[in-house]
Design an enzyme around this catalytic site. Sequence first.
Site, PDB file in Angstrom:
ATOM      1  N   HIS A   1      24.028  25.451 -20.939  1.00  0.00           N
ATOM      2  CA  HIS A   1      23.801  26.889 -20.927  1.00  0.00           C
ATOM      3  C   HIS A   1      24.072  27.432 -22.321  1.00  0.00           C
ATOM      4  O   HIS A   1      24.927  26.911 -23.043  1.00  0.00           O
ATOM      5  CB  HIS A   1      24.733  27.564 -19.904  1.00  0.00           C
ATOM      6  CG  HIS A   1      24.348  28.970 -19.573  1.00  0.00           C
ATOM      7  ND1 HIS A   1      24.708  30.036 -20.357  1.00  0.00           N
ATOM      8  CD2 HIS A   1      23.626  29.487 -18.536  1.00  0.00           C
ATOM      9  CE1 HIS A   1      24.227  31.144 -19.819  1.00  0.00           C
ATOM     10  NE2 HIS A   1      23.571  30.849 -18.728  1.00  0.00           N
TER      11      HIS A   1
ATOM     12  N   ASP B   1      21.105  27.420 -12.167  1.00  0.00           N
ATOM     13  CA  ASP B   1      19.730  27.116 -11.773  1.00  0.00           C
ATOM     14  C   ASP B   1      19.588  25.741 -11.119  1.00  0.00           C
ATOM     15  O   ASP B   1      18.582  25.483 -10.454  1.00  0.00           O
ATOM     16  CB  ASP B   1      18.813  27.170 -12.997  1.00  0.00           C
ATOM     17  CG  ASP B   1      18.833  28.529 -13.662  1.00  0.00           C
ATOM     18  OD1 ASP B   1      18.569  29.514 -12.964  1.00  0.00           O
ATOM     19  OD2 ASP B   1      19.146  28.605 -14.860  1.00  0.00           O
TER      20      ASP B   1
END
Length: 431
Positions: free
Chosen positions: A308, A366
């Site tokens: 991320h 996700d």
Amino acid sequence: MLKKELYLVDESGKRLCVFSVLKGTEGPEVFDIGHLYKETGYFTFDPGFFSTASCRSSITFIDGDKGILRYRGYDIGELAEHSDFLEVAYLLLKGNLPGEEDFALFLHQIKHHSMVHEQLIYFFKGFRRDAHPMAIMVSVVGALSAFYHDSLDINDPKQRVIASHRLIAKMPTISAMAYKYSIGQPFIFPKNSLSYAGNLLHMMFAVPAEEYVVNPVFEKALDKILILHADHEQNASTSTVRLAGSSQANPFACIAAGIASLWGPAHGGANEAVLNMLNEIGHKKNIKNFIEKVKNKKDGVRLMGFGHRVYKNYDPRADVLRKICHEVLKEAKQESNSLFELALELEKIALSDQYFIERNLYPNVDFYSGIILQAMGIPTTMFTVLFSLARTTGWVAQWMEMMEEPDKRISRPRQLYEGTAHRNYKDINNR
């Protein structure tokens, strides 16, 4: 206590400028460089604004190194465990968790704004049936300003509140209508007796021909997904909302701008990319070969759902979704879901591989959300729509915060110009 300052000096050591140090409640200290150009004639160069605080905010705090995400001081895991989405929405908007009376009033205000103007249906009929739901969302949300003139005065605090309530309330209705239109089914209108997540499921999957009962496991899972996606500090779409809002654009236009930004695959489409990756791998036996391709940069293969921009540790939202995934798959009678089993094995291997450990490539939000949504029967084209629905609450809270700043100004990033220097115009015959 010593006062911290940063000095800019020239080659001779002459002091050109003094920058004071600002300290927030948590997080790194920042240099106040607002007067840099005025005093020195210099700008800073920070592509992507990765080292620049674009605003003051008291809404969301992230510590990527420690894997911390908090809304108004509350850890995201605690909120997902004990709260529901509309209570979190109240928290983001108001700054504190509500008491019983305040929350009852807030619920009433949201639920009684969930209908949309009947003429808005004509907007949907103007799209092709195969139009992407996000294209519809951008257009319809922006068009709300043409229907609700009584909440467009951004200088009126009461109108700002009404606009914020309308946006949060109408997003599930508009989202479900975008889905229904794409599959050729009649629109289902909201029911005030249902929860926020339950109402969304009802409007998406109910049909006039038979009764639809909301699955409580799916309802709870969707509610948690909405909580986890409600806000995430100054990301691309939130910054877009603030940038648009700084020009004093109406709130509906600002949120439409945020939806357009979120539509980008590098921002809101990552969970769909995870599913595509898992389908490409196909089987556990292919994981090792796939990981080798990821390590070889020449192959151009990316490990989706890991790592991320902010988190250099385990994404705290991913831990919540990992647990939800088991519950949803069991309810959907997909305990042996091949994609989930594949995801677990891929996670296990990646977390034990030194290559990924050194690069802080941990599972992010996700990685599991796409599997959960797919198991609930939600098509991939709707994944980003639901993301924008959840994030609307954060966008509205950020927009409200910005509008309440006494010294707000229109945003105006600067540039490092590298084009052609001055030259004189020549007639076309002499070029």
